[in-house]
Design a protein around this motif. Structure first.
Motif, PDB file in Angstrom:
ATOM      1  N   ARG A  13       0.836  -1.201   0.000  1.00 41.52           N
ATOM      2  CA  ARG A  13       0.000   0.000   0.000  1.00 41.52           C
ATOM      3  C   ARG A  13       0.873   1.254   0.000  1.00 41.52           C
ATOM      4  NH1 ARG A  13      -4.816   0.485   4.288  1.00 41.52           N
ATOM      5  NH2 ARG A  13      -5.524  -1.222   2.927  1.00 41.52           N
ATOM      6  N   ASN A  14       1.907   1.257   0.831  1.00 44.99           N
ATOM      7  CA  ASN A  14       2.812   2.408   0.844  1.00 44.99           C
ATOM      8  C   ASN A  14       3.628   2.471  -0.440  1.00 44.99           C
ATOM      9  OD1 ASN A  14       3.805   4.673   2.497  1.00 44.99           O
ATOM     10  ND2 ASN A  14       5.772   3.610   2.403  1.00 44.99           N
TER      11      ASN A  14
ATOM     12  N   LYS B 115       2.930   6.809  -6.717  1.00 45.78           N
ATOM     13  CA  LYS B 115       2.091   7.876  -7.276  1.00 45.78           C
ATOM     14  C   LYS B 115       2.685   9.253  -6.999  1.00 45.78           C
ATOM     15  CE  LYS B 115      -2.258   5.294  -6.934  1.00 45.78           C
ATOM     16  NZ  LYS B 115      -3.581   5.219  -6.260  1.00 45.78           N
ATOM     17  N   ARG B 116       3.298   9.410  -5.838  1.00 46.90           N
ATOM     18  CA  ARG B 116       3.808  10.723  -5.431  1.00 46.90           C
ATOM     19  C   ARG B 116       5.175  11.059  -6.012  1.00 46.90           C
ATOM     20  NH1 ARG B 116       5.487  11.436   0.684  1.00 46.90           N
ATOM     21  NH2 ARG B 116       7.524  10.879  -0.230  1.00 46.90           N
TER      22      ARG B 116
ATOM     23  N   ARG C  76       2.500   1.748  -3.398  1.00 50.08           N
ATOM     24  CA  ARG C  76       1.618   2.434  -4.355  1.00 50.08           C
ATOM     25  C   ARG C  76       1.576   3.932  -4.075  1.00 50.08           C
ATOM     26  NH1 ARG C  76      -1.672  -2.083  -3.388  1.00 50.08           N
ATOM     27  NH2 ARG C  76      -2.997  -0.873  -1.974  1.00 50.08           N
ATOM     28  N   ARG C  77       1.523   4.285  -2.808  1.00 55.76           N
ATOM     29  CA  ARG C  77       1.419   5.700  -2.443  1.00 55.76           C
ATOM     30  C   ARG C  77       2.668   6.476  -2.869  1.00 55.76           C
ATOM     31  NH1 ARG C  77       2.853   9.157   1.680  1.00 55.76           N
ATOM     32  NH2 ARG C  77       4.057   7.531   2.770  1.00 55.76           N
TER      33      ARG C  77
END
Length: 324
Positions: free
Chosen positions: A230-231, A237-238, A233-234
Motif C-alpha cells: 500500500r505504501n 504515485k507521489r 503504491r502511495r
C-alpha cells in the motif's frame, strides 16, 4: 511458440548460472563497437554542438543496426538449416541478455564488502554507479546499491523481456544497444552533452512502457513478499517523477515505499555536486539488509512480469487458432 519458450528458458538459465566470470558477453561487444565508432566519428565530424549531435545520431544508427542485424541474420540462417538450432541459439541469446542474477550478485558483493569495511564498500559500489564514491558514508553506499538494483529491474530484466516477447532476441539486442549507448555516452557533461543527447532521449522512449510495467510488477511483488504494498503504491504515485529521467524513479519509488526508506537525494558526479530530489519518506534508517530486500523485490517482480508476459503472448498465439 519456440521464441516464447526461448524467453522462458533464457530466464531460467540466467537464474541458475548468471554471467560466468571471465566469459565473453555480447554486451561487451556492443560496448567495444560504441567505443571504436565514437573515436572514428569524432575524427570525421566537426567538434561543434551541431557536428557532435549529428555524429551522435550516426553512432546510434550504426550501433543499433549492427546489434539487431547480426543476431537476426544468425537466427535466419539457422532456421533455414534446422529450426531447433535456431531455437537453441535464441535461448542462448535470451540467457545472455537477462541480468537478474548479475544484479543480485552485485548487491551481494556490495553487502559483503561493506561488512568488511567502509572503504571496501565504496570500492565495490564504484563498479556499478556513475556517482563519485570516495566520500560516501555507509548509508550512501547502501542507498546507491538499493537504487542500482531498483532502477536496473527495468534496464536489466523487464525491459529486455518486454522486447524479447515482442520481437525475439534480435529486438532485445537492439534494446541492449540503446541502453548501453545511454550508459556510455548519455551523460550531461562537457564531453557528451551534445554527442550523447540523442542516445539519452531514445533510451527514455524505449524504457517508457517497460519502466511502468516494472513498477506495477514490483508493487505486486511487494505484496507477495509481505512488504508494504500500500505504501509502495502511495510513494509510486507521489514520487515516480522525482528524477531527471522520466523512467528511473518509477521502480525506485516503489522500492522506497515498500521498504519505508528514502532514496535519491543530491550526489557528486565527476567532481560536481548535483542536486536531486529525494524519493520516499525517511521513516527509518537504511541498513545493509535492505540491499537483499531490494534484490528479493526485483526477483519477485521479474518472475511476475515473466508469467504475465508469457500468458499474454500465448493468448495472442492461440486465440486466432481457437476461433479459426
Amino acid at each position: 511458440m519456440l521464441t516464447t519458450l526461448s524467453v522462458a528458458l533464457g530466464f531460467a538459465l540466467d537464474t541458475i548460472f548468471g554471467d560466468p566470470d571471465g566469459a565473453w558477453h555480447p554486451v561487451c561487444a556492443i560496448g567495444a563497437l560504441i567505443s571504436k565508432t565514437e573515436k572514428l566519428l569524432r575524427r570525421l565530424f566537426p567538434q561543434t554542438p551541431r557536428g557532435e549531435k549529428i555524429a551522435g545520431v550516426v553512432l546510434w544508427c550504426i550501433v543499433c543496426a549492427v546489434s539487431y542485424t547480426v543476431p537476426f541474420a544468425i537466427l535466419f540462417l539457422l532456421r533455414a538449416a534446422n529450426p531447433w538450432l535456431a531455437f537453441a541459439a535464441e535461448t542462448l541469446f535470451c540467457y545472455q541478455i537477462f541480468a537478474r542474477k548479475c544484479l543480485m550478485q552485485a548487491g551481494e558483493k556490495v553487502y559483503t564488502a561493506l561488512s568488511q569495511s567502509l572503504a571496501e564498500g565504496r570500492k565495490a559500489i564504484s563498479y556499478y554507479v556513475g556517482r563519485d564514491t570516495g566520500s560516501l558514508t555507509e548509508e550512501g553506499v547502501i542507498k546507491a546499491a538499493v537504487e542500482t538494483i531498483a532502477e536496473n529491474t527495468t534496464d536489466g530484466v523487464i525491459a529486455p523481456m518486454f522486447f524479447m516477447l515482442i520481437g525475439g532476441a534480435p529486438l532485445a539486442f537492439l534494446y541492449k544497444a540503446v541502453n548501453t549507448l545511454d550508459s556510455m555516452v548519455g551523460y550531461h557533461n562537457e564531453k557528451y552533452e551534445h554527442f550523447g543527447c540523442f542516445s539519452a532521449r531514445v533510451d527514455d522512449v524505449f524504457n517508457f512502457i517497460p519502466a511502468r510495467i516494472a513498477a506495477v510488477c514490483m508493487i505486486a511483488g511487494a505484496g507477495m513478499l509481505k512488504f508494504d504494498s500500500r505504501n509502495a503504491r502511495r510513494i509510486f504515485k507521489r514520487d515516480r517523477f522525482c528524477h531527471k529521467s522520466p523512467n528511473s524513479a518509477q521502480t525506485e519509488a516503489v522500492c522506497a515505499g515498500a521498504l519505508h526508506i528514502q532514496l535519491g537525494g543530491s550526489a557528486q558526479y565527476f567532481g560536481q555536486y548535483v542536486h536531486k530530489p529525494t524519493i520516499g519518506d525517511d521513516d527509518r534508517a537504511i541498513v545493509k539488509t535492505d540491499i537483499g530486500r531490494a534484490a528479493d523485490l526485483m526477483t519477485t517482480a521479474s518472475v511476475f512480469a515473466l508469467l504475465l508476459g508469457l500468458t499474454i503472448r500465448l493468448a495472442i498465439t492461440f486465440t486466432p487458432m481457437y476461433f479459426g
